[in-house]
Design a protein around this motif. Structure first.
Motif, PDB file in Angstrom:
ATOM      1  N   ASN A  94       3.419   3.351   4.000  1.00  0.00           N
ATOM      2  CA  ASN A  94       3.693   2.761   2.684  1.00  0.00           C
ATOM      3  C   ASN A  94       4.170   1.312   2.861  1.00  0.00           C
ATOM      4  N   THR A 108      -3.486   4.004  -1.930  1.00  0.00           N
ATOM      5  CA  THR A 108      -3.599   3.028  -3.021  1.00  0.00           C
ATOM      6  C   THR A 108      -3.152   1.658  -2.521  1.00  0.00           C
ATOM      7  N   ILE A 109      -3.581   0.630  -3.238  1.00  0.00           N
ATOM      8  CA  ILE A 109      -3.164  -0.738  -2.936  1.00  0.00           C
ATOM      9  C   ILE A 109      -2.637  -1.370  -4.211  1.00  0.00           C
ATOM     10  N   THR A 110      -1.558  -2.126  -4.084  1.00  0.00           N
ATOM     11  CA  THR A 110      -0.962  -2.845  -5.215  1.00  0.00           C
ATOM     12  C   THR A 110      -0.965  -4.327  -4.889  1.00  0.00           C
ATOM     13  N   LYS A 162       4.888  -2.682   2.668  1.00  0.00           N
ATOM     14  CA  LYS A 162       5.027  -3.794   1.730  1.00  0.00           C
ATOM     15  C   LYS A 162       4.977  -5.061   2.583  1.00  0.00           C
ATOM     16  N   CYS A 196       0.045  -8.135  -6.430  1.00  0.00           N
ATOM     17  CA  CYS A 196       0.780  -8.906  -7.436  1.00  0.00           C
ATOM     18  C   CYS A 196       0.419 -10.383  -7.289  1.00  0.00           C
ATOM     19  N   THR A 210      -2.728  -1.944  -9.463  1.00  0.00           N
ATOM     20  CA  THR A 210      -2.677  -0.835  -8.504  1.00  0.00           C
ATOM     21  C   THR A 210      -3.954  -0.019  -8.623  1.00  0.00           C
ATOM     22  N   LYS A 211      -4.657   0.146  -7.493  1.00  0.00           N
ATOM     23  CA  LYS A 211      -5.938   0.849  -7.505  1.00  0.00           C
ATOM     24  C   LYS A 211      -6.080   1.697  -6.233  1.00  0.00           C
ATOM     25  N   CYS A 232       0.844  -1.195   0.000  1.00  0.00           N
ATOM     26  CA  CYS A 232       0.000   0.000   0.000  1.00  0.00           C
ATOM     27  C   CYS A 232       0.885   1.253   0.000  1.00  0.00           C
ATOM     28  N   ASP A 233       0.302   2.342  -0.462  1.00  0.00           N
ATOM     29  CA  ASP A 233       0.997   3.624  -0.451  1.00  0.00           C
ATOM     30  C   ASP A 233       0.034   4.717   0.002  1.00  0.00           C
ATOM     31  N   LYS A 293      -0.064  -7.421 -12.085  1.00  0.00           N
ATOM     32  CA  LYS A 293       0.164  -6.417 -11.062  1.00  0.00           C
ATOM     33  C   LYS A 293      -0.917  -5.352 -11.202  1.00  0.00           C
TER      34      LYS A 293
END
Length: 506
Positions: free
Chosen positions: A57, A128-130, A59, A132, A113-114, A16-17, A111
């Motif tokens: 942020n 946002t969330i990414t 991971k 994978c 990202t939204k 996430c960011d 991948k």
């Protein structure tokens, strides 16, 4: 009755960011909870990441592993929380945002990202969330070319019909892993090249012993490359020759999807007169006040799954067996939006809208010809194959109520299409006799053309809609799409075509 094995296991990695900062004197301590909804009714938790201290942020190192079913719509919800204490539950924690999608959307993107949203769907700040996706599977295979010489004659009136059986060693004894083709009347056979999944042959351990039953041969997998084995029957010396043995990677369906292969979905709808007057409730094309009939149900069930694997969500839709204005000539390949230069509909909703608009403008007629629309899609499959890439695969959904009129031409078209990156799904609506459709589905034997030419592979899946009237559209999609992942992967592997971009390079 509709349960199927999962295609594979998929591991989801999450990051996430720009998360919301919910702590007064430090930063949020985020954790992500993942929920699954595959029935359309209930969400349930399938896993959660670790908590990361004082980070906006994060991971997350813990992956979420789940079974992947291509033929089902697997909805996922990712909920991010600020966990303030070790004993804090998500219900007690501050909510930082969520995101919903399908597993199909993730694997087709590899991948994703939204933006995160709050429960009322408004933005959760700039968060946002990414996500994978990675396949968890040993997809190596043992590729073999084998021959034998001077085999013993076992048949009294003729030569032997030899074949080989490969066994793997288990705790309870030897277990059959693969049986080759039978080579008729030959004491010096050369078998066609074949492949055995390494997991099936030796559980992925290349040091384990394997046994070849026909010659009572036992050998170590890694030591039989380019080897010759002799076996003394007492009467003659028989020789088994391993012409070539390689341990190679066989790409899976997800390798192709994650590597950029697009599934191109085309819909063909039967507008023949046997469906009945669309204005009458007795017609299969009658749209009741709830906007439902069997044609619409089949379009929605299959299209709802397929659409996640097509990047532009534009689907060509055709009709056959109707008279068209203004000349009222019969057509067996007309775009239902009446735009020959652009037969594409925007999403499955666009297909349904075009179908509803088309019905009152055409005259249902006949006959029921499949070959024109099969050959139409095959044309694009042929162009894609000439590019020598695994970038495109074509799926044709035919929805019909009756007996095929051009059976010989249809058989020829299917046999030709079996050599192309293409599959055909046929859904039979109504109460007609569909025995001819069962014949086209190669589950009971290899389909042959009218001239006797055999199909390279089985590409047709047929189901009658009536079997699913009480089970629901999800069960219909599961039944007709269960074979598609293997059809895609086996075709591209057969032609030794790699994914456009290898997601897991060797």
């Amino acid at each position: 009755m509709f349960a199927t094995d999962c295609v594979t296991k998929v591991a989801l990695s999450i990051a996430c960011d720009n998360l919301l900062d919910m702590d007064a004197f430090s930063k949020s301590d985020p954790m992500c909870v993942v929920q699954l909804n595959s029935s359309g009714l209930h969400w349930y938790e399938i896993g959660r990441t670790e908590k990361i201290q004082n980070c906006l942020n994060p991971k997350f190192s813990k992956s979420i592993v789940l079974d992947y079913y291509f033929e089902a719509v697997q909805k996922l919800r990712f909920e991010v929380y600020d966990i303030d204490s070790e004993n804090c539950t998500p219900e007690e924690a501050d909510f930082l945002g969520q995101f919903e999608c399908t597993l199909g959307q993730i694997v087709s993107s590899k991948k994703l990202t939204k933006p995160l949203v709050k429960r009322d769907k408004t933005p959760a700040g700039k968060g946002t969330i990414t996500i994978c996706a990675e396949e968890r599977n040993d997809n190596r295979v043992v590729a073999l070319e084998v021959a034998a010489r001077s085999l013993d004659k076992k048949d009294f009136f003729g030569k032997s019909d030899p074949f080989l059986e490969f066994y793997k060693q288990t705790e309870t004894g030897w277990q059959l892993a693969h049986r080759t083709e039978v080579v008729k009347y030959n004491l010096n056979p050369i078998w066609k090249p074949f492949r055995i999944p390494i997991q099936s042959l030796c559980d992925g351990d290349v040091e384990k012993s394997i046994k070849v039953q026909t010659l009572q041969l036992q050998a170590i997998l890694v030591k039989i490359k380019n080897a010759v084995f002799y076996y003394d029957y007492g009467v003659r010396i028989c020789i088994l020759i391993i012409i070539c043995l390689q341990i190679v990677k066989e790409y899976t369906f997800l390798d192709y999807i994650m590597g950029g292969c697009q599934i191109n979905f085309t819909i063909a709808i039967d507008f023949t007169g046997s469906n009945g007057d669309p204005g009458l409730p007795s017609s299969l094309h009658y749209i009741n006040p709830q906007g439902y009939n069997e044609y619409l149900a089949a379009i929605w069930a299959v299209g709802n799954v397929i659409q996640d694997y097509d990047s532009d969500k534009m689907f060509p839709a055709f009709g056959f067996g109707a008279k068209l204005p203004p000349t009222w000539q019969v057509s067996h390949e007309f775009p239902i939006n009446f735009n020959p230069s652009n037969p594409f509909c925007a999403g499955i909703e666009g297909v349904i809208f075009a179908y509803q608009q088309c019905l009152p403008q055409v005259k249902l007629y006949g006959p029921t010809n499949f070959a024109p629309i099969i050959n139409h899609v095959a044309h694009f499959g042929r162009e894609a194959l000439q590019q020598q890439t695994a970038s495109q695969y074509f799926v044709l959904l035919i929805i019909t109520d009756g007996v095929i009129t051009d059976m010989d031409q249809t058989r020829n078209a299917i046999v030709n299409a079996s050599r192309l990156p293409m599959s055909i799904i046929i859904v039979g609506v109504g109460a007609a006799d569909f025995s001819a459709m069962e014949f086209l589905d190669g589950d009971n034997g290899v389909l042959h053309s009218a001239t006797g030419e055999a199909a390279m592979r089985d590409i047709v899946q047929f189901v009658p809609f009536r079997q699913f009237q009480n089970a629901g559209t999800a069960a219909l999609a599961q039944s007709v799409l269960a074979e598609l992942p293997d059809q895609v992967a086996s075709f591209f592997n057969l032609f030794d075509l790699k994914p456009p971009s290898d997601p897991c390079p060797s």
